[in-house]
Design an enzyme around this catalytic site. Structure first.
Site, PDB file in Angstrom:
ATOM      1  N   ASP A  47      50.859  30.562  37.729  1.00 15.72           N
ATOM      2  CA  ASP A  47      50.080  31.644  37.159  1.00 15.72           C
ATOM      3  C   ASP A  47      48.886  30.973  36.468  1.00 15.72           C
ATOM      4  O   ASP A  47      48.933  29.775  36.137  1.00 15.72           O
ATOM      5  CB  ASP A  47      50.915  32.482  36.176  1.00 15.72           C
ATOM      6  CG  ASP A  47      50.251  33.842  35.931  1.00 15.72           C
ATOM      7  OD1 ASP A  47      49.064  34.002  36.259  1.00 15.72           O
ATOM      8  OD2 ASP A  47      50.928  34.747  35.397  1.00 15.72           O
TER       9      ASP A  47
HETATM   10  C1  BGC Z   1      48.315  37.107  35.500  1.00 11.15           C
HETATM   11  C2  BGC Z   1      48.528  37.117  37.022  1.00 11.15           C
HETATM   12  C3  BGC Z   1      47.195  37.121  37.713  1.00 11.15           C
HETATM   13  C4  BGC Z   1      46.398  35.917  37.236  1.00 11.15           C
HETATM   14  C5  BGC Z   1      45.011  35.824  37.848  1.00 11.15           C
HETATM   15  C6  BGC Z   1      47.393  35.998  35.067  1.00 11.15           C
HETATM   16  O1  BGC Z   1      47.094  36.092  33.715  1.00 11.15           O
HETATM   17  O2  BGC Z   1      49.568  36.964  34.864  1.00 11.15           O
HETATM   18  O3  BGC Z   1      49.284  38.236  37.389  1.00 11.15           O
HETATM   19  O4  BGC Z   1      47.373  37.131  39.094  1.00 11.15           O
HETATM   20  O5  BGC Z   1      46.224  35.987  35.833  1.00 11.15           O
HETATM   21  O6  BGC Z   1      44.191  36.816  37.365  1.00 11.15           O
END
Ligand code: BGC
Length: 809
Positions: free
Chosen positions: A230
């Site tokens: 993530d």
């Molecule tokens: C979120 C993800 C997301 C990623 C990119 C993160 O903070 O938890 O779900 O895909 O950011 O934006």
């Protein structure tokens, strides 16, 4: 097909390491001299958030217009694998048109509590349903040659301190609840990527959790794709690579590529580990290149129409007293509630889509039946935070002149935001007050709800009908109009229980917990598994949803009355539409272990089928149950185990509306070990209703003590300590000021918006290492290590320069 091994052999060590992190926020690196292109990934999950100018992971900056499909809560409520597959296909089409190689989603975390701030992005409280939906989404997208990223792997069920929290969960709950949906999706749809969650599971960050990322995901389940962090989840890069996390996102100006190089050079990291990671990354890049090499367009109108039909199947008719719905075209309708003109249709955060169009209920009703018999009153102000007596009085007046009142209510934007859990299950006070006042003045009230998660409804008995529209996406309003006037017969069913009160939910004693740990003491008793086991009355049960027609279930047959633990059982039954309009019904199949020596829930969903029937038509439904449908996870054997005995096969229209029942005798080739964990944990055999599980009982189940749940102390700060928790130290306070300054700059004129709320949550919870993601290279990991030393009270060299660098930022 490229010869990947040969390409890897031609790379320098530095080139290989460079591929293990992003070029920037949304791109992977390429290597020009070897013809390796740089590909783009973009959020999801229910639409494309492709940013071309400026990037962020919180829904702050613009993205190109894209179809905003209903969010996962609504998709799951369709219980329609084919429809979710079609949404996947449409997402794949939009990716191809926008030259995006991977869309980040679906989200397959379990809805442990109604309060999780991202429930709207997740499917269900049940792992089987969640897995089936995720799988259908993935197969749809990937059929277009575009990749997915099932997220957030795993046990990421609260937003509070999500970047540092340690989820303490027993092995059975982990396997049977929190991993089972991912397992279905990985084994049956091979997502090109799996996104590892921010949090720790049983004390190890997901980003360096070998047990999850390699032993289970790659070795047991056979995942062929790669694991991506993530955004900002990477902790120790070398440990991460060894654990099976191939790709770090976003870019790594944090020196991590160099760390990989150094680790190989020093012998700390075996180069074959790096080679294997690079092979997986190249596999992804070249697969994507194939699809992206052709020009592509998609039809926005067709996608809008698809979004409308999906929203129509994802809306759940919860109550319909006296068959008040569907409305007749000539009844005088008072449409009340600002959402009728300013729809709530998606949640805030990284999934925020810039829709190609946006429908509203008022206009859609006018298109269907004209404006003649329709009035409108807003009923509450945009925030809805308190009762607006003048608006309520005007709404009551308009109601009095109508035959039926349709109230649009639900959760406002600030209630459902990534990064923030809700604090309660109520609607905004302005919405509750409006419904109560109108319901007191009129006897024909229909409430149409827009929200991504269960809400409490103190007024439920006082209204005639309730239609849960969920967050229906850009075309959701048209779907609601279709249902209100009977153009579409509702067929959505709840993919989650609506409890009466938050206190009825089994996790509420321990949710959201923190500062450092969250204990999953309820173990496998999540959602209906708990409510039905302890006979807790609920507002609307799992699987519930009404129709404008009626269905009769009959003729249940099982292929064998006796099976062993390797057999597949075939269940057949007949469903008939006994009403006067065409409709769709989701037949649900639950399994109950009648005589268990291990603790088991009352019943578990193991199959479902949705059928469409004309009036008077009947059809045969066949559902197959493999051995896993009867099994629990045996923690001693580290394997799935079927316990011999009688099992009930329960077929029904919801978890609490079982229409047909049969029993089978199951024999097992492996005797159950009576001394094993699941057999000795007394309280779980007779799970307490409405009471917390004691720490001692939970430790009995875990087989170890739970880690202390405490905040950071000076002297023990690490790179993973939230900056806001370092307040005991001078440098911590300086950094806090720096963070707040950065956030204020980013928030700009968006103060008070959900995005600003998310940024504030980030500022108060982000671990120190998060600066490396935000900063873009000026602050190095070494500088942060010095900060930690300093914050812990150690004197370091060059402290003046360090402070200056931070102050100047
Ligand atoms: C979120 C993800 C997301 C990623 C990119 C993160 O903070 O938890 O779900 O895909 O950011 O934006």
């Amino acid at each position: 097909m490229k010869d990947i091994k040969n390409l890897v052999a031609q790379m320098t060590l530095e080139e290989k390491a460079s591929l293990c992190s992003g070029l920037d926020f949304w791109h992977l690196k390429g290597i020009e001299r070897l013809g390796i292109p740089s590909i783009m990934v973009t959020d999801g999950p229910h639409g494309l958030r492709k940013q071309v100018q400026g990037s962020d992971h919180i829904g702050l900056l613009d993205s190109v217009p894209a179809t905003c499909f209903p969010t996962a809560s609504a998709l799951a409520a369709t219980w329609n694998r084919q429809l979710v597959f079609q949404v996947g296909e449409a997402l794949g089409d939009e990716c191809r048109a926008e030259e995006v190689a991977v869309i980040l989603g679906p989200g397959a975390n379990i809805k442990r509590s109604p309060l999780c701030g991202r429930n709207f992005e997740y499917f269900s409280e049940d792992p089987y349903l969640s897995g089936e939906m995720a799988k259908s989404h993935i197969i749809g997208v990937q059929s277009k040659g575009i990749g997915t990223s099932i997220k957030h792997f795993t046990v990421n069920n609260q937003e509070y301190r999500r970047m540092v929290i340690d989820a303490v969960v027993d092995e059975r709950a982990l396997r049977e609840i929190y991993l089972a949906g991912f397992e279905i999706a990985v084994k049956e749809s091979q997502p090109w990527t799996v996104m590892c969650a921010y949090n720790k599971v049983n004390s190890t960050y997901c980003a360096e959790n070998r047990y999850l990322m390699t032993d289970i995901l790659k070795e047991e389940w056979g995942h062929e794709g790669l694991v991506v962090t993530d955004w900002g989840a990477m902790n120790d890069r070398v440990a991460g690579l060894e654990a099976g996390v191939e790709l770090e996102m976003p870019g790594s100006k944090n020196g991590n590529d160099a760390k990989i190089v150094a680790a190989v050079q020093s012998g700390q990291l075996d180069e074959t580990v790096l080679d294997q990671a690079v092979e997986r990354i190249l596999g992804l890049i070249f697969k994507a290149e194939e699809a992206l090499s052709q020009d592509y367009t998609y039809n926005q109108d067709a996608h809008h129409a698809l979004a409308r039909s999906v929203a129509g199947e994802g809306a759940v008719l919860l109550k319909n007293s006296g068959d008040i719905m569907p409305l007749t075209e000539n009844s005088k309708v008072a449409l009340v509630g600002r959402f009728a003109k300013e729809p709530r249709y998606q949640g805030a955060g990284s999934s925020l889509i810039n829709p190609t169009r946006l429908d509203n209920l008022y206009d859609e009703i006018v298109k269907l039946v004209g404006a003649e018999n329709l009035s409108y009153a807003p009923g509450y102000d945009a925030a809805g935070d308190e009762a607006d007596e003048a608006l309520i009085a005007a709404a009551v007046e308009s109601a009095k002149a109508a035959d039926v009142v349709v109230i649009c209510a639900g959760l406002t934007d600030s209630y459902e935001v990534e990064g923030l859990d809700r604090e309660h299950m109520n609607l905004p006070p302005g919405h509750d007050a409006l419904i109560e006042a109108v319901a007191a003045a009129h006897s024909n009230v229909v409430v149409v709800l827009s929200n991504g998660s269960p809400v409490a409804m103190s007024w439920a008995d006082g209204v005639s009908a309730i239609l849960e529209g969920y967050l229906g996406g850009q075309a959701g309003a048209g779907a609601l109009a279709d249902i209100l006037y009977g153009k579409v017969n509702p067929s959505g069913k709840l993919a989650e229980t609506f409890p009466h009160r938050l206190e009825d939910n089994p996790s509420h004693h321990y949710f959201p917990a923190g500062p450092s740990t969250v204990e999953y003491r309820e173990s496998i008793f999540v959602g209906y598994r708990y409510y039905d086991s302890v006979q807790q009355d609920v507002l609307f049960p799992f699987g519930h949803g009404l129709s404008y027609t009626t269905f009769e279930y009959s003729d249940l047959q099982v292929s064998q009355l006796k099976i062993d633990d390797k057999d597949t059982l075939s269940i057949t039954l007949t469903v008939k539409n006994t009403g006067s309009v065409a409709g769709k019904e989701t037949v649900q199949l639950y399994v109950r272990d009648v005589e268990a020596t291990v603790f088991r829930p009352d019943k578990e969903l193991k199959g479902f089928e949705k059928v469409a029937l004309q009036p008077g038509e009947e059809t045969q439904v066949v559902i197959e149950l493999g051995p896993r449908a009867f099994a629990y996870y045996d923690t001693e054997a580290s394997d799935w185990q079927v316990e011999a005995g009688t099992f009930d096969i329960l077929v029904g229209a919801s978890a609490q509306d079982i229409r047909l029942q049969a029993s089978v005798e199951v024999t097992s080739s492996r005797p159950v070990d009576a001394g094993a964990n699941g057999h000795t944990t007394g309280i779980y055999h007779n799970f307490p209703k409405g009471k917390a599980v004691s720490r001692q009982d939970f430790e009995g189940l875990l087989g170890r003590s739970v880690p202390a749940n405490e905040g950071a102390k000076k002297g023990e700060y690490t790179i993973n300590t939230p900056i806001a928790d370092m307040g005991e130290s001078f440098i911590g306070r300086q950094l806090n000021a720096y963070m707040n300054k950065q956030m204020t700059k980013m928030i700009g004129d968006q103060e008070g918006t959900p995005t600003a709320m998310l940024m504030q949550a980030i500022a108060s919870e982000m671990p120190l290492r998060g600066i490396l993601m935000m900063d873009g290279g000026a602050i190095s990991r070494e500088m942060l290590d010095s900060v930690v030393a300093l914050a812990n009270g150690h004197l370091i060299k060059g402290v003046g320069g360090l402070l200056k660098a931070i102050r100047e930022k």
